[in-house]
Design a protein around this motif. Structure first.
Motif, mmCIF file in Angstrom:
data_model
loop_
_atom_site.group_PDB
_atom_site.id
_atom_site.type_symbol
_atom_site.label_atom_id
_atom_site.label_comp_id
_atom_site.label_asym_id
_atom_site.label_seq_id
_atom_site.Cartn_x
_atom_site.Cartn_y
_atom_site.Cartn_z
ATOM 1 N N PHE A 193 0.916 -1.254 -0.066
ATOM 2 C CA PHE A 193 -0.069 -0.050 -0.085
ATOM 3 C C PHE A 193 0.832 1.208 -0.126
ATOM 4 C CE2 PHE A 193 -2.784 2.992 2.333
ATOM 5 C CZ PHE A 193 -3.768 3.146 1.423
ATOM 6 N N VAL A 194 0.570 2.343 -0.766
ATOM 7 C CA VAL A 194 1.167 3.580 -0.787
ATOM 8 C C VAL A 194 0.178 4.577 -0.405
ATOM 9 C CG1 VAL A 194 2.334 5.317 -2.092
ATOM 10 C CG2 VAL A 194 2.507 2.819 -2.613
ATOM 11 N N GLN A 195 0.203 5.338 0.758
ATOM 12 C CA GLN A 195 -0.432 6.036 1.613
ATOM 13 C C GLN A 195 0.100 7.609 1.476
ATOM 14 O OE1 GLN A 195 -1.017 5.104 5.628
ATOM 15 N NE2 GLN A 195 -2.857 6.491 5.689
ATOM 16 N N LEU A 196 -0.706 8.603 0.900
ATOM 17 C CA LEU A 196 -0.181 9.958 1.060
ATOM 18 C C LEU A 196 -0.347 10.399 2.547
ATOM 19 C CD1 LEU A 196 0.533 12.708 -0.062
ATOM 20 C CD2 LEU A 196 -2.065 13.170 -0.453
ATOM 21 N N LEU A 197 0.756 11.043 2.966
ATOM 22 C CA LEU A 197 0.490 11.582 4.602
ATOM 23 C C LEU A 197 0.467 13.080 4.617
ATOM 24 C CD1 LEU A 197 3.628 9.781 6.157
ATOM 25 C CD2 LEU A 197 1.152 9.174 6.101
ATOM 26 N N GLU A 198 -0.560 13.870 5.297
ATOM 27 C CA GLU A 198 -0.724 15.192 5.111
ATOM 28 C C GLU A 198 -1.338 15.408 6.446
ATOM 29 O OE1 GLU A 198 -3.035 15.937 1.674
ATOM 30 O OE2 GLU A 198 -4.426 14.783 2.258
ATOM 31 N N GLY A 199 -1.217 16.799 6.783
ATOM 32 C CA GLY A 199 -1.981 17.224 8.017
ATOM 33 C C GLY A 199 -1.188 16.598 9.279
ATOM 34 N N SER A 200 -2.209 16.472 10.389
ATOM 35 C CA SER A 200 -1.677 15.706 11.759
ATOM 36 C C SER A 200 -1.217 14.483 11.536
ATOM 37 C CB SER A 200 -3.206 16.012 12.708
ATOM 38 O OG SER A 200 -3.883 15.158 12.085
ATOM 39 N N TYR A 201 -1.748 13.685 10.477
ATOM 40 C CA TYR A 201 -1.241 12.276 10.300
ATOM 41 C C TYR A 201 0.374 12.632 10.159
ATOM 42 C CZ TYR A 201 -0.874 7.408 9.679
ATOM 43 O OH TYR A 201 -0.424 6.167 9.465
#
Length: 70
Positions: A46-54
Motif C-alpha cells: 500500500f502507498v499512503q499519502l501523508l498530510e496534516g496531523s497524520y
C-alpha cells in the motif's frame, strides 16, 4: 508530498502484518513512488499519502527517515 509505503522485503513473500515494513518517500505522486521502487525486489502492499496531523504524527516517530525518488 510525502508518502508512506507499506511493503514486504521479498516479492515472493505473502503479506503478513507482523512482517510489514514501512518507508517514507518524498515524491510528486503515488505513480512516481511506485516507479521509483519498481526495480527493488519488494512486495508493495500500500502507498499512503501523508498530510496534516497524520504527517506530523509520523514525523515524530523514531523510524521516520525520508527518502526522495530518484
Amino acid at each position: 508530498m510525502i508518502y508512506k509505503v507499506y511493503y514486504q522485503e521479498s516479492k515472493d513473500e505473502i503479506a503478513v502484518r507482523e512482517n510489514t515494513k514501512t518507508m517514507y518517500i518524498e515524491a510528486n505522486s503515488e505513480r512516481e513512488v511506485r516507479l521509483s521502487l519498481k526495480n527493488r525486489q519488494i512486495n508493495i502492499e500500500f502507498v499512503q499519502l501523508l498530510e496534516g496531523s497524520y504527517l506530523e504524527y509520523e514525523k515524530n516517530h523514531k523510524n521516520f527517515e525520508l527518502s526522495e525518488t530518484r
